[in-house]
Write a protein that holds these residues in place. Structure first.
Motif, mmCIF file in Angstrom:
data_model
loop_
_atom_site.group_PDB
_atom_site.id
_atom_site.type_symbol
_atom_site.label_atom_id
_atom_site.label_comp_id
_atom_site.label_asym_id
_atom_site.label_seq_id
_atom_site.Cartn_x
_atom_site.Cartn_y
_atom_site.Cartn_z
ATOM 1 N N LEU A 195 45.287 -14.915 -16.703
ATOM 2 C CA LEU A 195 45.250 -13.679 -17.485
ATOM 3 C C LEU A 195 43.921 -12.937 -17.362
ATOM 4 O O LEU A 195 43.634 -12.041 -18.155
ATOM 5 N N GLU A 196 43.118 -13.288 -16.369
ATOM 6 C CA GLU A 196 41.839 -12.594 -16.198
ATOM 7 C C GLU A 196 42.043 -11.086 -16.046
ATOM 8 O O GLU A 196 41.270 -10.286 -16.584
ATOM 9 N N HIS A 197 43.095 -10.701 -15.327
ATOM 10 C CA HIS A 197 43.324 -9.270 -15.097
ATOM 11 C C HIS A 197 43.817 -8.552 -16.347
ATOM 12 O O HIS A 197 43.846 -7.322 -16.385
ATOM 13 N N ARG A 198 44.198 -9.305 -17.395
ATOM 14 C CA ARG A 198 44.697 -8.679 -18.615
ATOM 15 C C ARG A 198 43.588 -8.402 -19.631
ATOM 16 O O ARG A 198 43.851 -7.782 -20.677
ATOM 17 N N LEU A 199 42.367 -8.852 -19.355
ATOM 18 C CA LEU A 199 41.262 -8.558 -20.271
ATOM 19 C C LEU A 199 40.960 -7.065 -20.293
ATOM 20 O O LEU A 199 40.411 -6.546 -21.271
ATOM 21 N N ALA A 200 41.338 -6.366 -19.232
ATOM 22 C CA ALA A 200 41.031 -4.937 -19.126
ATOM 23 C C ALA A 200 41.975 -4.063 -19.940
ATOM 24 O O ALA A 200 41.621 -2.922 -20.280
ATOM 25 N N ASP A 201 43.169 -4.543 -20.260
ATOM 26 C CA ASP A 201 44.140 -3.676 -20.939
ATOM 27 C C ASP A 201 44.623 -4.257 -22.268
ATOM 28 O O ASP A 201 45.667 -3.860 -22.778
ATOM 29 N N THR A 202 43.873 -5.199 -22.841
ATOM 30 C CA THR A 202 44.236 -5.768 -24.133
ATOM 31 C C THR A 202 43.038 -5.714 -25.076
ATOM 32 O O THR A 202 41.885 -5.608 -24.654
ATOM 33 N N ARG A 203 43.346 -5.808 -26.385
ATOM 34 C CA ARG A 203 42.315 -5.831 -27.415
ATOM 35 C C ARG A 203 42.504 -7.069 -28.281
ATOM 36 O O ARG A 203 43.538 -7.736 -28.220
ATOM 37 N N ASP A 204 41.535 -7.374 -29.110
ATOM 38 C CA ASP A 204 41.639 -8.521 -30.013
ATOM 39 C C ASP A 204 42.943 -8.459 -30.806
ATOM 40 O O ASP A 204 43.309 -7.405 -31.346
ATOM 41 N N GLY A 205 43.645 -9.585 -30.837
ATOM 42 C CA GLY A 205 44.897 -9.675 -31.581
ATOM 43 C C GLY A 205 46.123 -9.404 -30.751
ATOM 44 O O GLY A 205 47.235 -9.752 -31.163
ATOM 45 N N ASP A 206 45.966 -8.767 -29.571
ATOM 46 C CA ASP A 206 47.125 -8.511 -28.707
ATOM 47 C C ASP A 206 47.691 -9.829 -28.172
ATOM 48 O O ASP A 206 46.948 -10.759 -27.853
ATOM 49 N N ILE A 207 49.010 -9.886 -28.046
ATOM 50 C CA ILE A 207 49.688 -11.060 -27.504
ATOM 51 C C ILE A 207 50.200 -10.748 -26.099
ATOM 52 O O ILE A 207 50.795 -9.689 -25.864
ATOM 53 N N VAL A 208 49.947 -11.671 -25.185
ATOM 54 C CA VAL A 208 50.459 -11.572 -23.823
ATOM 55 C C VAL A 208 51.249 -12.843 -23.522
ATOM 56 O O VAL A 208 50.798 -13.946 -23.827
ATOM 57 N N GLU A 209 52.419 -12.666 -22.959
ATOM 58 C CA GLU A 209 53.283 -13.798 -22.611
ATOM 59 C C GLU A 209 53.307 -13.982 -21.099
ATOM 60 O O GLU A 209 53.269 -12.996 -20.351
#
Length: 354
Positions: A195-209
């Motif tokens: 999920l390294e690439h998802r650090l750019a489009d998420t904020r604290d509290g966001d859930i990624v599956e």
């Protein structure tokens, strides 16, 4: 609590909370109490209905799309015609009926069904009659031949991990115990390479599956197609990039609490098609396309009109409703998406853009 629920509670009490993918895997595939291990989940008597069960038109058009992809790649013979998670066998039966007139297609096809559920294997045998079929436990067991495959509502049932953003890292959503009942909780902060690439489009509290099993299967599928040739049609609900909590349970065609009755309800999550496409490289992937658009491009309305010519009354009303359910944006037409994987140098299957 169900027998499986009691087993899970005892395990959690002894060893601590378990990740969501472990909970989901046990609920669906436990050999004694798992949802898919113990029942046929489809149809009015089950918990959900898939597109092939709604109308024969879905399987007919999907079969012809794969047959055209086979011809576009030079009609290799022999080739593996395969399905992941074939349900009752309805989709494959419709595909085979529709492609019976394609010269050489059936003669070259070696039919492989990747299915883990004993009750569903039995239903597939009945649906396919005396056709020569080989059942496989895993995609890797299908022989190394050019592969033309369909996976309809397969990836949504694979276990997922859920990660909640916490600063520069993630906390994993787990299933634990509170007051003797199963409950959701969060583990400690951790880094997740996937999920390294998802650090750019998420904020604290966001859930990624994400589904490690789904990505492994997509990687095996992509490697096979890149090496041997072929194409795969993936049809499922979801979107290009996953975000938010989509974990859900379905029982008796209605939403249910996913922790209430382990092993008694279907558990699914929306598919992250981007993750599948990334895992499947070096195979190419098509543009993600809404199911309704794909079916219209393949000619479903003309097929529906042809079938309607011989119907009247309740049968006609049911047929019209089926066409709407498969294609209309307010039904399955937009929620469900289609993506193809295909070999370098080939064109995507009909109805899909590169």
């Amino acid at each position: 609590m169900t027998p499986l629920g009691r087993q899970l509670a005892a395990r959690i009490a002894q060893t601590g909370p378990i990740p969501l993918n472990e909970y989901m895997r046990d609920c669906l595939m436990h050999p004694e109490h798992g949802y898919y291990s113990t029942r046929d989940p489809l149809g009015a008597a089950g918990d959900f209905t898939t597109a092939p069960e709604i109308s024969q038109m879905f399987g007919e058009l999907a079969g012809l799309a794969l047959a055209q992809a086979w011809m576009d790649q030079g009609a290799p013979a022999p080739f593996a015609l395969a399905e992941l998670g074939p349900g009752r066998g309805t989709l494959m039966a419709d595909m085979l009926r529709a492609t019976a007139g394609v010269p050489g297609f059936h003669a070259a096809a070696r039919l492989h069904l990747v299915e883990a559920s004993p009750p569903l294997r039995q239903a597939q045998r009945q649906a396919l009659g005396d056709r020569e079929v080989t059942w496989r436990d895993r995609l890797e067991d299908v022989p190394a031949l050019p592969l033309f495959l369909i996976a309809n509502e397969f990836f949504d049932a694979l276990p997922i991990r859920q990660m909640q953003r916490d600063g520069p890292g993630w906390r994993e959503r787990c299933v634990g115990l509170r007051g003797g009942a199963l409950t959701f909780g969060l583990g400690g902060r951790m880094g997740v390479a996937a999920l390294e690439h998802r650090l750019a489009d998420t904020r604290d509290g966001d859930i990624v599956e994400f589904s490690p099993e789904g990505q492994e299967i997509a990687a095996a599928l992509g490697a096979r197609i890149a090496r041997e040739g072929g194409a795969a049609l993936i049809v499922d609900y979801g979107d290009w990039r996953a975000q938010g909590d989509t974990f859900q349970a379905l029982r008796d065609h209605a939403p249910a609490d996913p922790l209430a009755e382990p092993g008694k309800a279907d558990l699914t999550a929306h598919v992250d098609f981007e993750a599948l496409a990334r895992a499947a490289a070096p195979a190419l992937h098509s543009r993600l396309t809404p199911q309704g658009v794909w079916l219209e491009r393949l000619g479903i309305t003309a097929r529906a009109q042809a079938l309607a010519a011989g119907l009247s009354g309740a049968a006609l009303e049911s047929h019209v409703a089926a066409h709407r359910r498969l294609t209309h944006p307010a039904e399955m037409g937009t929620l469900f998406k289609v993506m193809a994987l295909y070999a370098q140098g080939a064109a995507p299957p009909p109805g899909l853009d590169p």
